[in-house]
Design a protein around this motif. Sequence first.
Motif, PDB file in Angstrom:
ATOM      1  N   PRO A 195       0.808  -1.222   0.000  1.00  0.00           N
ATOM      2  CA  PRO A 195       0.000   0.000   0.000  1.00  0.00           C
ATOM      3  C   PRO A 195       0.842   1.273   0.000  1.00  0.00           C
ATOM      4  O   PRO A 195       0.450   2.284  -0.593  1.00  0.00           O
ATOM      5  N   ALA A 196       2.000   1.236   0.638  1.00  0.00           N
ATOM      6  CA  ALA A 196       2.872   2.409   0.659  1.00  0.00           C
ATOM      7  C   ALA A 196       3.397   2.716  -0.740  1.00  0.00           C
ATOM      8  O   ALA A 196       3.464   3.875  -1.153  1.00  0.00           O
ATOM      9  N   VAL A 197       3.777   1.676  -1.485  1.00  0.00           N
ATOM     10  CA  VAL A 197       4.257   1.875  -2.856  1.00  0.00           C
ATOM     11  C   VAL A 197       3.126   2.414  -3.735  1.00  0.00           C
ATOM     12  O   VAL A 197       3.333   3.331  -4.530  1.00  0.00           O
ATOM     13  N   ALA A 198       1.924   1.866  -3.548  1.00  0.00           N
ATOM     14  CA  ALA A 198       0.774   2.336  -4.323  1.00  0.00           C
ATOM     15  C   ALA A 198       0.482   3.806  -4.016  1.00  0.00           C
ATOM     16  O   ALA A 198       0.215   4.603  -4.931  1.00  0.00           O
ATOM     17  N   THR A 199       0.551   4.176  -2.749  1.00  0.00           N
ATOM     18  CA  THR A 199       0.322   5.570  -2.360  1.00  0.00           C
ATOM     19  C   THR A 199       1.403   6.476  -2.935  1.00  0.00           C
ATOM     20  O   THR A 199       1.119   7.584  -3.415  1.00  0.00           O
ATOM     21  N   ALA A 200       2.644   6.032  -2.904  1.00  0.00           N
ATOM     22  CA  ALA A 200       3.758   6.827  -3.447  1.00  0.00           C
ATOM     23  C   ALA A 200       3.604   7.017  -4.953  1.00  0.00           C
ATOM     24  O   ALA A 200       3.814   8.122  -5.465  1.00  0.00           O
ATOM     25  N   ILE A 201       3.222   5.975  -5.649  1.00  0.00           N
ATOM     26  CA  ILE A 201       3.022   6.083  -7.101  1.00  0.00           C
ATOM     27  C   ILE A 201       1.868   7.031  -7.403  1.00  0.00           C
ATOM     28  O   ILE A 201       1.956   7.873  -8.300  1.00  0.00           O
ATOM     29  N   PHE A 202       0.798   6.929  -6.630  1.00  0.00           N
ATOM     30  CA  PHE A 202      -0.337   7.823  -6.826  1.00  0.00           C
ATOM     31  C   PHE A 202       0.062   9.272  -6.571  1.00  0.00           C
ATOM     32  O   PHE A 202      -0.279  10.169  -7.347  1.00  0.00           O
ATOM     33  N   PRO A 247       1.002  15.361 -10.117  1.00  0.00           N
ATOM     34  CA  PRO A 247       1.504  16.462 -10.963  1.00  0.00           C
ATOM     35  C   PRO A 247       1.644  16.058 -12.429  1.00  0.00           C
ATOM     36  O   PRO A 247       1.482  16.894 -13.324  1.00  0.00           O
ATOM     37  N   MET A 248       1.889  14.792 -12.683  1.00  0.00           N
ATOM     38  CA  MET A 248       1.991  14.328 -14.072  1.00  0.00           C
ATOM     39  C   MET A 248       0.642  14.447 -14.778  1.00  0.00           C
ATOM     40  O   MET A 248       0.588  14.768 -15.964  1.00  0.00           O
ATOM     41  N   GLN A 249      -0.440  14.198 -14.032  1.00  0.00           N
ATOM     42  CA  GLN A 249      -1.766  14.350 -14.617  1.00  0.00           C
ATOM     43  C   GLN A 249      -2.028  15.806 -14.994  1.00  0.00           C
ATOM     44  O   GLN A 249      -2.600  16.091 -16.050  1.00  0.00           O
ATOM     45  N   GLY A 250      -1.598  16.730 -14.147  1.00  0.00           N
ATOM     46  CA  GLY A 250      -1.757  18.152 -14.452  1.00  0.00           C
ATOM     47  C   GLY A 250      -0.954  18.555 -15.672  1.00  0.00           C
ATOM     48  O   GLY A 250      -1.448  19.282 -16.544  1.00  0.00           O
ATOM     49  N   LEU A 251       0.290  18.101 -15.749  1.00  0.00           N
ATOM     50  CA  LEU A 251       1.127  18.424 -16.914  1.00  0.00           C
ATOM     51  C   LEU A 251       0.551  17.814 -18.188  1.00  0.00           C
ATOM     52  O   LEU A 251       0.608  18.426 -19.255  1.00  0.00           O
ATOM     53  N   TRP A 252       0.014  16.607 -18.077  1.00  0.00           N
ATOM     54  CA  TRP A 252      -0.604  15.959 -19.240  1.00  0.00           C
ATOM     55  C   TRP A 252      -1.804  16.781 -19.723  1.00  0.00           C
ATOM     56  O   TRP A 252      -1.945  17.051 -20.915  1.00  0.00           O
ATOM     57  N   TRP A 253      -2.658  17.196 -18.787  1.00  0.00           N
ATOM     58  CA  TRP A 253      -3.831  17.983 -19.160  1.00  0.00           C
ATOM     59  C   TRP A 253      -3.400  19.294 -19.813  1.00  0.00           C
ATOM     60  O   TRP A 253      -3.953  19.690 -20.839  1.00  0.00           O
ATOM     61  N   LEU A 254      -2.432  19.975 -19.220  1.00  0.00           N
ATOM     62  CA  LEU A 254      -1.951  21.235 -19.774  1.00  0.00           C
ATOM     63  C   LEU A 254      -1.332  21.041 -21.158  1.00  0.00           C
ATOM     64  O   LEU A 254      -1.522  21.861 -22.049  1.00  0.00           O
ATOM     65  N   GLY A 255      -0.593  19.944 -21.336  1.00  0.00           N
ATOM     66  CA  GLY A 255      -0.002  19.656 -22.643  1.00  0.00           C
ATOM     67  C   GLY A 255      -1.054  19.406 -23.706  1.00  0.00           C
ATOM     68  O   GLY A 255      -0.952  19.914 -24.831  1.00  0.00           O
ATOM     69  N   GLN A 256      -2.070  18.639 -23.355  1.00  0.00           N
ATOM     70  CA  GLN A 256      -3.156  18.382 -24.299  1.00  0.00           C
ATOM     71  C   GLN A 256      -3.921  19.667 -24.608  1.00  0.00           C
ATOM     72  O   GLN A 256      -4.308  19.917 -25.747  1.00  0.00           O
ATOM     73  N   ARG A 257      -4.121  20.469 -23.595  1.00  0.00           N
ATOM     74  CA  ARG A 257      -4.847  21.728 -23.782  1.00  0.00           C
ATOM     75  C   ARG A 257      -4.060  22.674 -24.688  1.00  0.00           C
ATOM     76  O   ARG A 257      -4.632  23.369 -25.525  1.00  0.00           O
ATOM     77  N   SER A 258      -2.737  22.700 -24.520  1.00  0.00           N
ATOM     78  CA  SER A 258      -1.917  23.640 -25.285  1.00  0.00           C
ATOM     79  C   SER A 258      -1.970  23.382 -26.785  1.00  0.00           C
ATOM     80  O   SER A 258      -1.832  24.309 -27.572  1.00  0.00           O
ATOM     81  N   ILE A 259      -2.171  22.146 -27.188  1.00  0.00           N
ATOM     82  CA  ILE A 259      -2.204  21.828 -28.619  1.00  0.00           C
ATOM     83  C   ILE A 259      -3.624  21.796 -29.184  1.00  0.00           C
ATOM     84  O   ILE A 259      -3.809  21.611 -30.381  1.00  0.00           O
ATOM     85  N   SER A 260      -4.622  22.007 -28.313  1.00  0.00           N
ATOM     86  CA  SER A 260      -6.010  22.029 -28.775  1.00  0.00           C
ATOM     87  C   SER A 260      -6.292  23.332 -29.512  1.00  0.00           C
ATOM     88  O   SER A 260      -5.858  24.402 -29.089  1.00  0.00           O
ATOM     89  N   THR A 261      -7.038  23.230 -30.602  1.00  0.00           N
ATOM     90  CA  THR A 261      -7.400  24.444 -31.339  1.00  0.00           C
ATOM     91  C   THR A 261      -8.488  25.195 -30.575  1.00  0.00           C
ATOM     92  O   THR A 261      -9.278  24.600 -29.841  1.00  0.00           O
ATOM     93  N   LEU A 262      -8.521  26.476 -30.774  1.00  0.00           N
ATOM     94  CA  LEU A 262      -9.504  27.321 -30.097  1.00  0.00           C
ATOM     95  C   LEU A 262     -10.887  27.107 -30.693  1.00  0.00           C
ATOM     96  O   LEU A 262     -11.023  26.955 -31.912  1.00  0.00           O
TER      97      LEU A 262
END
Length: 150
Positions: A70-77, A82-97
């Motif tokens: 459970p500790a490893v699972a919590t650490a991975i989560f 922050p990776m999820q936030g960067l992924w969302w921002l990256g996808q958003r940046s290439i989206s057309t208006l």
Amino acid sequence: MLRSSGPIRWIQIFQRGQTYMKTWPNEKRLSAVFPENRITTATRFGVRFMPPVAIFTLAWQIAMSGQLGPAVATAIFACSLPMQGLWWLGQRSISTLPPSLKQWFLQLREKLAEAGQEFAPLEQEPTYQHLAELLKHAFNQLDKTFLDEL
């Protein structure tokens, strides 16, 4: 701005997310219309604090002779947030208006051109990255009333 000639790899999405996060102006008036301010704040927080949380979780479980799974699972989560936030921002940046925002983008671009700011012609449909760069210029060059038209 990062550009690619072919399909975008997943690592490039994270890089674009970082670039977009640095480019997007952190203005309170934009928060009512765009979720970027909330996402960038949460992502910056996650980048700064989640790795120590992950290490603390693992160290605590090892020190207390607890279950490591459970500790490893919590650490991975914790590290994935922050990776999820960067992924969302990256996808958003290439989206057309969308069309309504594209119209406002073009009007704002014209206002900046009238104020003496020079821009290279758009080679493609404007994206949110283009918008972030334009907004950054607008906040430096124009008064804040340009947001009233949004």
